[in-house]
Design an enzyme around this catalytic site. Structure first.
Site, PDB file in Angstrom:
ATOM      1  N   LYS A   1     -14.574  14.718  28.616  1.00 48.64           N
ATOM      2  CA  LYS A   1     -14.671  14.782  30.071  1.00 48.64           C
ATOM      3  C   LYS A   1     -14.195  16.124  30.578  1.00 48.64           C
ATOM      4  CE  LYS A   1     -12.434  12.485  33.885  1.00 48.64           C
ATOM      5  NZ  LYS A   1     -11.401  11.542  34.258  1.00 48.64           N
TER       6      LYS A   1
ATOM      7  N   LYS B   1      -9.745  15.417  27.495  1.00 48.18           N
ATOM      8  CA  LYS B   1      -9.868  15.519  28.943  1.00 48.18           C
ATOM      9  C   LYS B   1      -9.334  16.875  29.380  1.00 48.18           C
ATOM     10  CE  LYS B   1      -8.583  13.306  33.244  1.00 48.18           C
ATOM     11  NZ  LYS B   1      -8.007  12.099  33.858  1.00 48.18           N
TER      12      LYS B   1
END
Ligand code: PBG
Length: 336
Positions: free
Chosen positions: A258, A203
Site C-alpha cells: 500500500k 505500508k
C-alpha cells in the site's frame, strides 16, 4: 518469459494478435473480476445517515443500516469482502485510543450487524488506533514518537474484540514491530483459529492517504514527523521484502502492499519473494486523483479505473482494496 529469436517482420506481425476482439480475448493474460475486489466502507453512528466526504468524490460515510444495504449489493455483485473503517465521535477519542478496545464500539457493532444481515460476505477490519486517538497516530504516542511494545499490547486487545464481534480478517495497518505474532498467539489461545490476519506489512509513509485521514478525522495533530517513524520510506524495496517475510513468519495469512499504483514494482517484488497471497490497496489519494482528473475531462473515469486495477492485478495482486469496488463490479456485470 521467452522471446522468439527466429521470426522477424514480416513473418512476425504482432498486430495479428490484436486484430479483432476475439483474438485479444483469446490471448489476454490478466482478467479483473468482482472476485478481485474489496470494498472499503466508512461507518458512522446513527440510522439512515450518509455523509459525503469532500476529498473523496462519490464516497460517503454510512450509518450501519446503510452499510448493510451496501453490503447486500456488494455480495450480490460477487465482491468477496468489505473493509470497515469507523469514524469515531471526537468525544470518545483520547490519547491512548481506549475506545478501540471497547467491545461495544461502533466498529464492533457494525461487524456484528453486517455479519448477521449478510453472513456470506467477508468482513475485514483495520487494527490500528488512529480512528480512536486525539493525535491521529496509529498507536500510543508519547508526544514525540509512537511507543511500539505498549501499542502492540493494545492492538492485541483491539484484534480480540473485533474477532469476538465476528470479524473474519483483522488487518493490522499500524506498522508496529511484532504485532502479527502477538495477535496470532492471542487468537490461537482464545480459539479464533480461523480468523485470518491480513498484515499491512508493506505500508509506505505516503502522501496519498490524505483523503482517508479526512474521512476518519485522523488528520488532526500528527506532528512534524507524521507517520515516518513507523510507516516505510517510499524509497525502499529490500525493506519491503524483509517486512513481508517477517510477518509471514509471525503468522500473517495475507500481505498488503500500500499504496497500489505508484508501487507496482513493490507488488511484483513481494509476489516473487513470498508465497502467501499479496493484496494491494488503491488508496484514497489514488482514487481522488482518478475522480478529479476525470471530472476535469482528462479521461473516462471508468476506463481509467479499470486500467489501474488491472495493472495491480498484472503486477501480482490477488485482490485489491478500492473505493470503486461496487461501481467497478457493476460495470463488469454490465449494470452501470
Ligand atoms: C490507518 C489507515 C490508513 C489507511 C488505511 N488504514 C491511513 C494512515 O495510515 O494514515 C489509508 C487508506 C487510504 O488512504 O485509502 N492505519
Amino acid at each position: 518469459m521467452t522471446t522468439s529469436s527466429s521470426g522477424v517482420f514480416p513473418a512476425v506481425r504482432m498486430r495479428r494478435l490484436r486484430a479483432t476482439a476475439w483474438r485479444r480475448r483469446l490471448v489476454r493474460e490478466t482478467v479483473l473480476t468482482a472476485n478481485d475486489l474489496v470494498q472499503p466502507l466508512f461507518i458512522i453512528e446513527g440510522t439512515g445517515v450518509r455523509q459525503p466526504i469532500k476529498s473523496l468524490p462519490g464516497v460517503e460515510r454510512l450509518a450501519i443500516d446503510l452499510a448493510i444495504t451496501a453490503a447486500k449489493e456488494a455480495e450480490s455483485l460477487g465482491i468477496p469482502a468489505l473493509a470497515l473503517f469507523p469514524v469515531i465521535d471526537g468525544a470518545l477519542k483520547d490519547d491512548q485510543g481506549r475506545e478501540a478496545v471497547n467491545p461495544k464500539n461502533l466498529l464492533c457493532r457494525a461487524v456484528a450487524a453486517i455479519k448477521k444481515a449478510v453472513p456470506d460476505i467477508g468482513i475485514i477490519c483495520d487494527v490500528a488506533l488512529d480512528p480512536y486517538t486525539t493525535h491521529g497516530h496509529d498507536g500510543i504516542f508519547d508526544g514525540d514518537d509512537v511507543i511500539n511494545d505498549a501499542t502492540v499490547a493494545v492492538l492485541v486487545k483491539q484484534a480480540l474484540v473485533l474477532a469476538e464481534a465476528g470479524c473474519d480478517v483483522v488487518a493490522p495497518s499500524d506498522m508496529m514491530d511484532g504485532r502479527i505474532g502477538a495477535i496470532r498467539r492471542a487468537f490461537e489461545e482464545r480459539g479464533f483459529v480461523n480468523t485470518m490476519i491480513l498484515s499491512y506489512a508493506v505500508k509506505y509513509a505516503s502522501a496519498f492517504y490524505g483523503p482517508f485521514r479526512d474521512a476518519v478525522g485522523s488528520k488532526a495533530t500528527l506532528g512534524p514527523k507524521g507517520k515516518q517513524t513507523y510507516q516505510m520510506d517510499p524509497a525502499n524495496t529490500d525493506e519491503a521484502l524483509r517486512e513481508a517475510a517477517l510477518d509471514v513468519a509471525e503468522g500473517a495469512d495475507l500481505i498488503m502492499v500500500k499504496p497500489g499504483l505508484p508501487y507496482l514494482d513493490v507488488i511484483a517484488a513481494v509476489k516473487a519473494h513470498i508465497n502467501v497471497p499479496v493484496l494491494a490497496y488503491q488508496v484514497s489519494g489514488e482514487y481522488a486523483m482518478l475522480a478529479h482528473a476525470a471530472s476535469n475531462g482528462a479521461f473516462d473515469r471508468a476506463a481509467a479505473t479499470l486500467e489501474s486495477l488491472l495493472a495491480m492485478k498484472r503486477a501480482g495482486a490477488s485482490a485489491i482494496f478500492t473505493y470503486a469496488a461496487i461501481d467497478v463490479a457493476r460495470a463488469l456485470a454490465g449494470k452501470s
